[in-house]
Design a protein around this motif. Structure first.
Motif, short mmCIF file in Angstrom:
data_model
loop_
_atom_site.label_atom_id
_atom_site.label_comp_id
_atom_site.label_asym_id
_atom_site.label_seq_id
_atom_site.Cartn_x
_atom_site.Cartn_y
_atom_site.Cartn_z
N ILE A 34 -2.08 2.57 5.84
CA ILE A 34 -2.53 3.08 4.82
C ILE A 34 -4.48 2.98 5.37
O ILE A 34 -4.71 2.48 6.48
CB ILE A 34 -2.88 2.41 3.94
N GLN A 50 -6.42 -5.63 1.52
CA GLN A 50 -7.44 -5.48 0.53
C GLN A 50 -7.97 -4.55 0.86
O GLN A 50 -8.85 -4.80 2.19
CB GLN A 50 -7.48 -6.59 -0.32
N LEU A 60 -9.10 -2.38 -3.99
CA LEU A 60 -7.60 -1.69 -3.98
C LEU A 60 -6.77 -2.25 -3.32
O LEU A 60 -7.62 -3.27 -2.34
CB LEU A 60 -7.58 -0.50 -4.11
N SER A 61 -5.93 -2.84 -3.43
CA SER A 61 -5.55 -4.04 -2.72
C SER A 61 -3.33 -3.11 -2.81
O SER A 61 -3.39 -2.62 -3.36
CB SER A 61 -4.20 -5.26 -3.05
N ALA A 62 -3.14 -3.73 -1.45
CA ALA A 62 -1.22 -3.18 -1.38
C ALA A 62 -0.88 -4.39 -0.51
O ALA A 62 -1.22 -5.02 0.70
CB ALA A 62 -1.02 -2.07 -0.63
N LEU A 136 0.11 -1.50 -5.38
CA LEU A 136 -0.51 -1.47 -5.62
C LEU A 136 -1.73 -2.21 -6.58
O LEU A 136 -1.28 -2.29 -7.99
CB LEU A 136 -1.03 0.04 -5.47
N THR A 137 -2.50 -2.77 -6.36
CA THR A 137 -2.94 -3.21 -7.53
C THR A 137 -4.56 -2.20 -7.71
O THR A 137 -5.78 -2.37 -6.60
CB THR A 137 -3.29 -4.86 -7.25
N TYR A 138 -5.38 -2.19 -7.84
CA TYR A 138 -6.33 -1.06 -8.55
C TYR A 138 -6.76 -1.64 -9.95
O TYR A 138 -6.92 -1.59 -11.23
CB TYR A 138 -6.13 0.71 -8.87
N ILE A 156 -4.45 7.21 -0.99
CA ILE A 156 -2.95 7.39 -1.55
C ILE A 156 -2.18 7.94 -1.00
O ILE A 156 -1.13 8.03 -0.59
CB ILE A 156 -3.31 8.05 -3.45
N ILE A 159 -1.09 6.54 2.41
CA ILE A 159 0.37 5.50 2.72
C ILE A 159 1.68 6.14 2.80
O ILE A 159 1.92 7.23 2.77
CB ILE A 159 0.51 5.17 0.91
#
Length: 163
Positions: A34, A50, A60-62, A136-138, A156, A159
């Protein structure tokens, strides 16, 4: 949030956004990459990456999960949000299935609140390959997050699977 993610997924390129460089993770055997724009703060975590926007308007985390750990990764994301005082309005859930860079992505977003007031919250699952999913957390402060629409779109769009 939904408007943000739809715009991010629909746009093919964003001109004029400075890129901080790629973050491949996990660093010992990269699965995903990312790119976060400057001056976002990004760091690798135990299971992914993150980042926060300037002024901490957006988190934002992935996290990389396999088919067996996807439920746990989603539960961990929700627990992280609630542990940080985020209250999700379950009745506001909106779901969308689409693609990013040829990979299926399922998005769920909600409204809610945190210590600063109204918040946008989202979870997404990107299918990287038959064995790996990116969760993903937003979480963003409504109003303050608007100035970072282009950044979120760029993140985004960036990715991708690691080489």
């Amino acid at each position: 949030m939904k408007r943000l993610l739809i715009a991010a997924l629909a746009a093919l390129s964003i001109a004029g956004i400075a890129q901080a460089g790629d973050i491949a993770f996990p660093s010992d055997a990269p699965i995903a990459v990312i790119t976060f724009p400057e001056p976002w703060s990004a760091e690798e975590t135990e299971t992914g990456v993150q980042a926060t926007s300037p002024e901490d308007a957006i988190y934002l985390s992935a996290d990389v999960a396999d088919g067996k750990s996807i439920d746990g990764a989603i539960e961990d994301a929700i627990k992280f949000l609630t542990d940080n005082g985020v209250v999700i309005n379950g009745d506001s859930a909106k779901r969308q299935d689409t693609e990013v860079n040829g990979m299926p992505i399922s998005l769920v977003d909600w409204t809610g609140k945190d210590k600063d007031g109204a918040a946008s919250i989202g979870l997404a699952a990107v299918v990287l390959d038959e064995k790996h999913i990116l969760v993903l957390t937003y979480w963003g402060t409504q109003g303050d997050e608007d100035k970072y629409d282009g950044d979120v779109a760029s993140i985004i769009q960036s990715i991708r699977k690691a080489d």
